[in-house]
Design an enzyme around this catalytic site. Structure first.
Site, mmCIF file in Angstrom:
data_model
loop_
_atom_site.group_PDB
_atom_site.id
_atom_site.type_symbol
_atom_site.label_atom_id
_atom_site.label_comp_id
_atom_site.label_asym_id
_atom_site.label_seq_id
_atom_site.Cartn_x
_atom_site.Cartn_y
_atom_site.Cartn_z
ATOM 1 N NE ARG A 47 -3.003 -7.247 -2.919
ATOM 2 C CZ ARG A 47 -2.210 -7.232 -3.040
ATOM 3 N NH1 ARG A 47 -0.952 -7.530 -3.454
ATOM 4 N NH2 ARG A 47 -2.113 -6.350 -1.553
ATOM 5 N N GLY A 48 -3.610 -4.922 -4.865
ATOM 6 C CA GLY A 48 -3.306 -3.853 -4.707
ATOM 7 C C GLY A 48 -3.273 -2.634 -6.255
ATOM 8 C CB ALA A 49 -4.111 1.306 -5.199
ATOM 9 N NE ARG A 90 -10.770 -5.381 -5.637
ATOM 10 C CZ ARG A 90 -9.929 -5.644 -4.880
ATOM 11 N NH1 ARG A 90 -8.333 -5.744 -5.455
ATOM 12 N NH2 ARG A 90 -10.406 -6.119 -3.669
ATOM 13 C CD GLN A 191 -5.226 -9.514 0.738
ATOM 14 O OE1 GLN A 191 -5.442 -10.160 1.409
ATOM 15 N NE2 GLN A 191 -6.576 -9.057 0.169
ATOM 16 C CG ASP A 232 -6.769 0.319 -1.682
ATOM 17 O OD1 ASP A 232 -6.529 -0.020 -0.623
ATOM 18 O OD2 ASP A 232 -7.084 -0.628 -2.813
ATOM 19 C CG ASN A 242 -5.013 -0.299 3.586
ATOM 20 O OD1 ASN A 242 -5.082 -0.164 1.869
ATOM 21 N ND2 ASN A 242 -4.185 -0.055 4.177
ATOM 22 C CE LYS A 243 -7.705 -5.412 1.852
ATOM 23 N NZ LYS A 243 -8.879 -6.074 0.713
HETATM 24 O O1 MRU Z 1 -7.844 -6.244 -1.829
HETATM 25 P P1 MRU Z 1 -6.466 -5.749 -2.642
HETATM 26 O O2 MRU Z 1 -5.712 -6.587 -1.932
HETATM 27 O O3 MRU Z 1 -5.886 -5.134 -3.689
HETATM 28 O O4 MRU Z 1 -5.700 -4.636 -1.283
HETATM 29 C C1 MRU Z 1 -4.593 -3.855 -0.902
HETATM 30 C C2 MRU Z 1 -4.823 -3.096 -0.126
HETATM 31 O O5 MRU Z 1 -5.514 -2.902 0.710
HETATM 32 C C3 MRU Z 1 -3.595 -2.498 -0.081
HETATM 33 O O6 MRU Z 1 -3.305 -2.043 1.104
HETATM 34 C C4 MRU Z 1 -3.623 -1.433 -1.097
HETATM 35 O O7 MRU Z 1 -4.124 -1.135 -2.602
HETATM 36 C C5 MRU Z 1 -2.120 -0.100 -0.911
HETATM 37 S S1 MRU Z 1 -0.811 -1.180 -2.208
HETATM 38 C C6 MRU Z 1 0.314 -0.166 -2.862
#
Ligand code: MRU
Length: 342
Positions: A47-49, A90, A191, A232, A242-243
């Site tokens: 996970r994470g963009a 996703r 997270q 993201d 973002n999250k």
């Molecule tokens: O659902 P996730 O854990 O993939 O969400 C991740 C985030 O929201 C991060 O802040 C974003 O992807 C940036 S990662 C460098």
């Protein structure tokens, strides 16, 4: 780094750190098919963009490796089919489509396995350098004895090496600058608690875990000097996706006069999408929210939110920091083709 890498690519084999099990259990998944990669992305094993983009790029190489005999048009057709399935895994983080598109573009010029493998490896190698450059661009924001609040995980586990929002923290910490980090726990999948607090503590940083609903109290008390998060997707007008919970922080920052900064690679910028309202927001299983709820009531679970550009103090990229008006600043910063990371 003090935590294991999110993605291991060695000898043509792809392994993904299963982040669902962290911090209790450090285990890697062997990815040998497109289906396994899609499942790992959907269930947040990876996970994470930027990390899902890199995982998808390598997954294409793994899946195409199964039909090594194909070249030319047949190779491109099959790749396009697999790429489309990965893009759907996703919907919110633009880095996923960006990485898959980049592999497909390489195959358009040179339709063979070796070429797409080189492209995926280039994306992976550049990512480390980009994180370091983001750290350099944003390091001045961390002043001695300041307190930074971050949300979710935009660290080494979401990218590689230094992370994005965490890169200025890592560089200052290495220089001995004293500062504190508040990590939001980040409901519902935690997270912040499971990943960011673990990662930063492992690096020896002074990190304090708080529940998401405590941020207002600490800001009202004047205990937070800066909010720094990842993203993201940044749309053409500078809206930041973002999250879920990031918007809460941006509104609080506006109220209490705290700077709200976002850090991301230029691959997170989506100039083809006008504003945040046009971004598909992933809605996940309500069971993630219900958790220990006693009653079986309905629940909602949007995984991301949109922070309007006018609440953002600045966006730190590998090429520099964009400031309001963000639409103009981002367009100028990211318009020219730049190759320092290739
Ligand atoms: O659902 P996730 O854990 O993939 O969400 C991740 C985030 O929201 C991060 O802040 C974003 O992807 C940036 S990662 C460098």
């Amino acid at each position: 780094m003090n935590v294991p890498g999110a993605i291991i690519w060695k000898g043509g084999r792809l392994q993904l750190l299963d982040q669902r099990l962290l911090p209790g259990d450090v285990r890697y998944l062997n990815i040998s098919s497109l289906e396994e990669a899609i499942d790992a992305i959907r269930t947040l094993a990876v996970r994470g963009a930027p990390a899902i983009g890199m995982a998808a790029a390598f997954a294409l190489v793994v899946a195409m490796g199964r039909q090594e005999h194909q070249t030319g048009g047949a190779f491109q057709d099959r790749l396009a089919e697999l790429a489309e399935r990965l893009r759907q895994a996703r919907p919110t983080a633009v880095n996923l489509a960006w990485a898959v598109d980049r592999v497909c573009a390489r195959a358009a010029a040179d339709p063979c396995l070796q070429a797409i493998r080189e492209e995926a490896e280039a994306i992976h190698a550049e990512d480390r350098l980009i994180c370091r450059a983001i750290g350099e661009q944003g390091r001045h924001l961390i002043t001695p004895r300041c307190t930074v609040l971050t949300h979710c995980n935009a660290g080494a586990l979401a990218v590689s090496e230094l992370g994005t929002a965490t890169a200025p923290l890592y560089l200052n910490h290495a220089d001995g600058v004293p500062f504190r980090v508040f990590a939001d726990e980040t409901r519902p999948l935690l997270q912040g608690a499971r990943l960011t607090a673990w990662e930063l503590a492992a690096a020896g940083m002074d990190v304090i875990l708080i529940c998401d609903n405590m941020a207002a109290t600490f800001m009202a008390r004047g205990e937070i000097d800066l909010v720094l998060v990842g993203t993201d997707r940044v749309t053409a007008n500078g809206d930041v996706v973002n999250k879920i919970g990031t918007l809460n922080l941006a509104v609080l920052c506006h109220h209490y006069g705290v700077p709200f900064y976002v850090a991301c690679p230029s691959s997170t910028f989506d100039p083809d999408t006008a504003c945040g309202d046009d971004v598909p927001i992933e809605e996940r299983d309500p069971a993630e929210v219900l958790g220990t709820a006693a009653a079986r009531v309905p629940a909602r679970n949007p995984a991301f939110d949109v922070t309007p550009a006018d609440l953002v103090t600045g966006i730190i990229t590998e090429h520099g920091v964009a400031h309001p008006p963000l639409a103009d600043s981002l367009a100028e910063l990211l318009s020219e083709p730049r190759l320092p990371f290739s």
